[in-house]
Design a protein around this motif. Structure first.
Motif, PDB file in Angstrom:
ATOM      1  N   HIS A 142       0.858  -1.190   0.000  1.00 61.19           N
ATOM      2  CA  HIS A 142       0.000   0.000   0.000  1.00 61.19           C
ATOM      3  C   HIS A 142       0.892   1.236   0.000  1.00 61.19           C
ATOM      4  CE1 HIS A 142      -3.535   2.463   0.587  1.00 61.19           C
ATOM      5  NE2 HIS A 142      -2.980   3.029   1.647  1.00 61.19           N
ATOM      6  N   GLU A 143       0.793   2.024  -1.035  1.00 63.53           N
ATOM      7  CA  GLU A 143       1.645   3.200  -1.178  1.00 63.53           C
ATOM      8  C   GLU A 143       1.160   4.329  -0.279  1.00 63.53           C
ATOM      9  OE1 GLU A 143       3.189   6.329  -4.632  1.00 63.53           O
ATOM     10  OE2 GLU A 143       2.206   4.444  -5.199  1.00 63.53           O
ATOM     11  N   LEU A 144       2.055   4.778   0.588  1.00 60.47           N
ATOM     12  CA  LEU A 144       1.747   5.873   1.505  1.00 60.47           C
ATOM     13  C   LEU A 144       3.070   6.567   1.849  1.00 60.47           C
ATOM     14  CD1 LEU A 144      -1.038   6.697   2.554  1.00 60.47           C
ATOM     15  CD2 LEU A 144      -0.568   5.426   4.641  1.00 60.47           C
ATOM     16  N   PRO A 145       3.501   7.506   1.009  1.00 56.71           N
ATOM     17  CA  PRO A 145       4.873   8.028   1.116  1.00 56.71           C
ATOM     18  C   PRO A 145       5.180   8.789   2.396  1.00 56.71           C
ATOM     19  CG  PRO A 145       3.596   9.254  -0.516  1.00 56.71           C
ATOM     20  CD  PRO A 145       2.783   8.059  -0.145  1.00 56.71           C
ATOM     21  N   GLY A 146       4.160   9.206   3.135  1.00 58.90           N
ATOM     22  CA  GLY A 146       4.429   9.980   4.347  1.00 58.90           C
ATOM     23  C   GLY A 146       4.779   9.162   5.563  1.00 58.90           C
ATOM     24  N   VAL A 147       4.674   7.839   5.482  1.00 57.71           N
ATOM     25  CA  VAL A 147       4.969   6.998   6.650  1.00 57.71           C
ATOM     26  C   VAL A 147       6.434   7.178   7.063  1.00 57.71           C
ATOM     27  CG1 VAL A 147       5.161   4.634   7.507  1.00 57.71           C
ATOM     28  CG2 VAL A 147       3.199   5.292   6.106  1.00 57.71           C
ATOM     29  N   GLY A 148       6.635   7.604   8.290  1.00 59.76           N
ATOM     30  CA  GLY A 148       7.988   7.803   8.818  1.00 59.76           C
ATOM     31  C   GLY A 148       8.573   9.168   8.569  1.00 59.76           C
ATOM     32  N   GLU A 149       7.897   9.977   7.741  1.00 62.51           N
ATOM     33  CA  GLU A 149       8.393  11.330   7.481  1.00 62.51           C
ATOM     34  C   GLU A 149       7.817  12.295   8.533  1.00 62.51           C
ATOM     35  OE1 GLU A 149      10.763  11.627   5.003  1.00 62.51           O
ATOM     36  OE2 GLU A 149      10.459   9.455   5.072  1.00 62.51           O
ATOM     37  N   ASN A 150       8.189  13.581   8.422  1.00 60.31           N
ATOM     38  CA  ASN A 150       7.626  14.622   9.289  1.00 60.31           C
ATOM     39  C   ASN A 150       8.037  14.462  10.753  1.00 60.31           C
ATOM     40  OD1 ASN A 150       5.841  16.983   9.525  1.00 60.31           O
ATOM     41  ND2 ASN A 150       4.444  15.638  10.635  1.00 60.31           N
ATOM     42  N   LEU A 151       9.141  13.765  11.029  1.00 62.41           N
ATOM     43  CA  LEU A 151       9.600  13.574  12.406  1.00 62.41           C
ATOM     44  C   LEU A 151       9.978  14.911  13.032  1.00 62.41           C
ATOM     45  CD1 LEU A 151      10.574  11.799  14.798  1.00 62.41           C
ATOM     46  CD2 LEU A 151      12.767  11.598  13.604  1.00 62.41           C
ATOM     47  N   GLN A 152       9.462  15.146  14.223  1.00 68.30           N
ATOM     48  CA  GLN A 152       9.767  16.363  14.984  1.00 68.30           C
ATOM     49  C   GLN A 152      10.123  15.987  16.417  1.00 68.30           C
ATOM     50  OE1 GLN A 152       6.279  19.119  14.235  1.00 68.30           O
ATOM     51  NE2 GLN A 152       5.863  17.485  12.758  1.00 68.30           N
ATOM     52  N   ASP A 153      10.956  16.804  17.038  1.00 67.10           N
ATOM     53  CA  ASP A 153      11.337  16.572  18.426  1.00 67.10           C
ATOM     54  C   ASP A 153      11.738  17.904  19.040  1.00 67.10           C
ATOM     55  OD1 ASP A 153      12.011  15.171  20.792  1.00 67.10           O
ATOM     56  OD2 ASP A 153      14.106  15.025  20.187  1.00 67.10           O
ATOM     57  N   HIS A 154      11.653  17.983  20.346  1.00 64.17           N
ATOM     58  CA  HIS A 154      12.114  19.161  21.076  1.00 64.17           C
ATOM     59  C   HIS A 154      13.572  18.949  21.495  1.00 64.17           C
ATOM     60  CE1 HIS A 154       7.687  20.052  22.175  1.00 64.17           C
ATOM     61  NE2 HIS A 154       8.086  20.890  21.239  1.00 64.17           N
ATOM     62  N   LEU A 155      14.438  19.829  21.023  1.00 66.85           N
ATOM     63  CA  LEU A 155      15.862  19.780  21.360  1.00 66.85           C
ATOM     64  C   LEU A 155      16.143  20.819  22.432  1.00 66.85           C
ATOM     65  CD1 LEU A 155      18.662  18.527  20.441  1.00 66.85           C
ATOM     66  CD2 LEU A 155      18.952  20.649  19.134  1.00 66.85           C
ATOM     67  N   GLN A 156      16.638  20.367  23.588  1.00 67.32           N
ATOM     68  CA  GLN A 156      16.908  21.302  24.673  1.00 67.32           C
ATOM     69  C   GLN A 156      18.386  21.662  24.732  1.00 67.32           C
ATOM     70  OE1 GLN A 156      16.079  19.666  28.534  1.00 67.32           O
ATOM     71  NE2 GLN A 156      17.056  17.710  28.094  1.00 67.32           N
ATOM     72  N   ILE A 157      18.654  22.922  24.932  1.00 68.92           N
ATOM     73  CA  ILE A 157      20.015  23.422  25.095  1.00 68.92           C
ATOM     74  C   ILE A 157      20.267  23.576  26.594  1.00 68.92           C
ATOM     75  CG2 ILE A 157      21.631  25.259  24.504  1.00 68.92           C
ATOM     76  CD1 ILE A 157      19.542  25.954  22.222  1.00 68.92           C
ATOM     77  N   ARG A 158      21.279  22.895  27.089  1.00 67.12           N
ATOM     78  CA  ARG A 158      21.531  22.860  28.534  1.00 67.12           C
ATOM     79  C   ARG A 158      22.501  23.960  28.930  1.00 67.12           C
ATOM     80  NH1 ARG A 158      23.793  19.091  31.509  1.00 67.12           N
ATOM     81  NH2 ARG A 158      25.340  18.737  29.905  1.00 67.12           N
ATOM     82  N   LEU A 159      22.099  24.759  29.902  1.00 70.69           N
ATOM     83  CA  LEU A 159      23.003  25.687  30.575  1.00 70.69           C
ATOM     84  C   LEU A 159      23.101  25.269  32.032  1.00 70.69           C
ATOM     85  CD1 LEU A 159      21.343  27.518  28.286  1.00 70.69           C
ATOM     86  CD2 LEU A 159      22.828  29.295  29.236  1.00 70.69           C
ATOM     87  N   VAL A 160      24.318  25.171  32.539  1.00 73.64           N
ATOM     88  CA  VAL A 160      24.554  24.792  33.930  1.00 73.64           C
ATOM     89  C   VAL A 160      25.263  25.944  34.619  1.00 73.64           C
ATOM     90  CG1 VAL A 160      25.731  23.195  35.491  1.00 73.64           C
ATOM     91  CG2 VAL A 160      24.650  22.330  33.401  1.00 73.64           C
ATOM     92  N   PHE A 161      24.739  26.346  35.777  1.00 73.33           N
ATOM     93  CA  PHE A 161      25.315  27.455  36.541  1.00 73.33           C
ATOM     94  C   PHE A 161      25.757  26.956  37.914  1.00 73.33           C
ATOM     95  CE2 PHE A 161      22.368  29.343  33.533  1.00 73.33           C
ATOM     96  CZ  PHE A 161      23.068  30.434  33.034  1.00 73.33           C
ATOM     97  N   LYS A 162      27.028  27.169  38.227  1.00 68.43           N
ATOM     98  CA  LYS A 162      27.503  26.882  39.573  1.00 68.43           C
ATOM     99  C   LYS A 162      26.973  27.944  40.533  1.00 68.43           C
ATOM    100  CE  LYS A 162      31.918  24.556  38.570  1.00 68.43           C
ATOM    101  NZ  LYS A 162      33.383  24.608  38.824  1.00 68.43           N
ATOM    102  N   THR A 163      26.734  27.528  41.786  1.00 68.01           N
ATOM    103  CA  THR A 163      26.168  28.459  42.767  1.00 68.01           C
ATOM    104  C   THR A 163      26.927  28.394  44.087  1.00 68.01           C
ATOM    105  OG1 THR A 163      24.592  26.884  43.702  1.00 68.01           O
ATOM    106  CG2 THR A 163      23.882  28.099  41.746  1.00 68.01           C
ATOM    107  N   ARG A 164      26.751  29.433  44.865  1.00 66.98           N
ATOM    108  CA  ARG A 164      27.312  29.433  46.214  1.00 66.98           C
ATOM    109  C   ARG A 164      26.275  29.005  47.243  1.00 66.98           C
ATOM    110  NH1 ARG A 164      27.886  34.827  44.713  1.00 66.98           N
ATOM    111  NH2 ARG A 164      30.145  34.539  44.842  1.00 66.98           N
ATOM    112  N   CYS A 165      25.038  28.768  46.800  1.00 68.18           N
ATOM    113  CA  CYS A 165      24.026  28.241  47.710  1.00 68.18           C
ATOM    114  C   CYS A 165      23.802  26.762  47.409  1.00 68.18           C
ATOM    115  CB  CYS A 165      22.717  29.022  47.594  1.00 68.18           C
ATOM    116  SG  CYS A 165      21.842  28.782  46.036  1.00 68.18           S
TER     117      CYS A 165
END
Length: 543
Positions: free
Chosen positions: A288-311
């Motif tokens: 069964h022809e259905l060219p969209g199967v597996g396409e259109n993949l989306q995800d949320h990519l998080q950018i990590r920032l780490v902060f050292k603290t004195r508390c």
């Protein structure tokens, strides 16, 4: 030697995948005692104690006993890195090992789905299904329900660094918002989580456990779907593997594919449903022809920032053996403390730049820091401020590389592959730094540990985004709903051109929602259950 057996008993509905959507379907469809329902799950029972402790995702993610342990292809957008993509392989699916965060997305997400031709998926139409599933700790109101099985609770852990972060975000011009799932998402506040009295509330616990005693519901574990069975243009059943045996079972009414944004397109492709050129390349006959199967993949990519603290932060509470024992004792006696921690404490929904009509970035603030959580926290006080683009324009794909369903598919996210996504990434880091520069947070920060102050220009910030980013585990969109050439299902979630088959999971999202994806996936299954019931009531009346 493999042998194939045929189950003599036929079922009205066969649900493939006992995850966030599949458990909901099993419960709702088996409410009708006349409907015979079969639920197939490739993983095992949710007996592991860490599946029920909120912070247990540190133990269950990347654990092959409970996690599929997927790995992406090398991705040019993140400097050729490969990312681990955990997906639940256990009753409850990813709801049994996710970060427990309960976020619905924005009204406009669903209105846009409907405007694209998906009738009935506007916000006003889906809100009742969010409310139907929910048992909200704060009580009922126009946006929340209390009669559903899914427990939604406030955090049982508060820490000084989180309070400072909230106040700093407000000082940066972001309004306080005590309910980001209510009238307006924009603002800063504490997450709510799917937990109850200190225990995780997965869909296995909320939806499946109350239903398993019904005589008309059969659950088969460790049953790995190999392919769908077609007769002409109708799907009539499923072939699955249990150990060394292949078994086949027939569906009188429908097969419901709920194996997630990776598993559902893989099963379709292994069944000969997809792009003919791609299937031919891997040795699968296209049925069964259905060219969209597996396409259109989306995800949320998080950018990590780490902060050292004195508390002090949670790093100080959990990195020493004696303190770990104290934390464990606190949880055992009171169901409070660090073991009740969701993936994050504080959320922020805001705009990456002026002129936007709604929030386009989300923060996950954690009162701890680590290179890899399973390896332990950093040996210093610090917190993590992760930020992601809510509606990325980059698109990837899930494609099988072998006819054998045991061979994992190629996962190509194509992160940061558009100019818009790169721009938002750079601006998002600037917003994160602007929050960190405000009091009462700035005075306790001693250093930006990741990515570090050396990254200043836009080019350098983009490089930081490429190098210091991770998935938030929100794959979606690979069996998209719609009527365009790449659409896989219609607005009733029926697979285009086939009878007896629907897809019900996060893969049907045409565009990923503006936030965490578990609550929307449960909503999709709630709505699908009503659509399925209605369709077959009409069919019964017509006959």
């Amino acid at each position: 030697m493999n042998s194939t057996t045929y189950k003599q008993e036929a079922f009205d509905y066969i649900i493939v995948g006992a995850g966030s959507a599949g458990c909901v379907l099993a419960n709702r469809l088996s409410e009708d005692p006349a409907a015979k329902v079969l639920l197939l799950e490739a993983g095992g029972a949710d007996w592991n104690p860490w599946l029920h402790v909120p912070v247990g995702y540190f133990k269950t993610m990347h654990n092959p006993a409970t996690d599929w342990c997927y790995l992406t292809d090398p991705d040019a957008g993140i400097n050729g890195r490969r990312l681990q993509w955990p997906r639940g392989k256990v009753l409850g699916g990813s709801s049994s090992l996710n970060g427990l965060l309960y976020i619905r997305g924005q009204r406009e997400d669903y209105d846009d789905w409907a405007a694209a031709g998906n009738a009935g998926w506007d916000y006003d139409s889906v809100l009742p299904y969010f409310k139907k599933s929910e048992c909200q700790e704060r009580g009922a109101d126009p946006y929340h329900g209390t009669d559903g099985p899914l427990k939604v609770s406030d955090l049982r852990l508060r820490r000084e660094i989180a309070e400072r972060f909230i106040e700093a975000a407000k000082a940066a011009g972001i309004p306080e918002n005590h309910d980001v799932n209510g009238a307006d998402q924009e603002g800063v506040g504490y997450f709510q989580q799917t937990s109850y009295k200190g225990f995780r509330c997965s869909t296995a616990k909320a939806f499946l456990r109350p239903a398993v005693k019904r005589a008309n519901l059969t659950v088969i574990k460790r049953a790995h779907c190999q392919r769908l069975l077609l007769e002409g243009q109708r799907v009539v059943g499923v072939e699955y593997r249990r150990g060394q045996r292949l078994e086949r079972v027939r569906a009188n009414l429908e097969v419901l594919l709920s194996s997630g944004a990776i598993g559902s397109p893989q099963i379709l492709q292994c069944s000969g449903i997809g792009n003919p050129k791609h299937l031919e390349e891997v040795g699968v006959e296209c049925l069964h022809e259905l060219p969209g199967v597996g396409e259109n993949l989306q995800d949320h990519l998080q950018i990590r920032l780490v902060f050292k603290t004195r508390c002090r932060t949670l790093n100080d509470e959990v990195r020493h053996p004696l303190r770990k024992l104290a934390v464990g004792a606190q949880y055992l006696m009171t169901r409070t403390g660090p073991l009740t921690l969701a993936a994050s404490q504080v959320c922020v929904f805001t705009r990456s730049r002026e002129g936007l009509d709604r929030p386009d970035i989300q923060f996950h603030m954690q009162p701890l820091s680590a290179d890899k959580p399973a390896e332990g926290v950093h040996p210093f006080s610090a917190f993590t401020s992760s930020v992601c683009q809510l509606r990325p324009t980059s698109r990837g794909s899930i494609r099988i590389t072998s006819p054998d369903p045991a061979v994992y598919p190629s996962i190509r996210p194509n992160y940061l592959s558009t100019e818009e996504d790169c721009r938002v990434a750079v601006d998002a880091i600037k917003v994160a730094r602007r929050i960190a520069e405000q009091e009462p947070l700035a005075s306790v920060i001693t250093e930006e540990y990741v990515p570090g102050a050396k990254y200043q220009s836009d080019e350098e910030l983009l490089e930081a985004a490429r190098q210091h980013s991770q998935t938030i585990y929100h794959p979606a969109g690979t069996c998209k709903m719609g009527n365009d050439p790449l659409a896989v299902v219609d607005d009733q979630l029926r697979v285009h051109g086939l009878e007896g088959l629907r897809v019900v999971d996060a893969s049907v999202m045409p565009v990923i929602v503006s936030g965490n994806t578990n609550a929307p996936t449960i909503m999709i299954a709630e709505k699908a259950s009503d659509m399925i019931k209605e369709a077959h009531v009409h069919r019964a009346r017509a006959s």
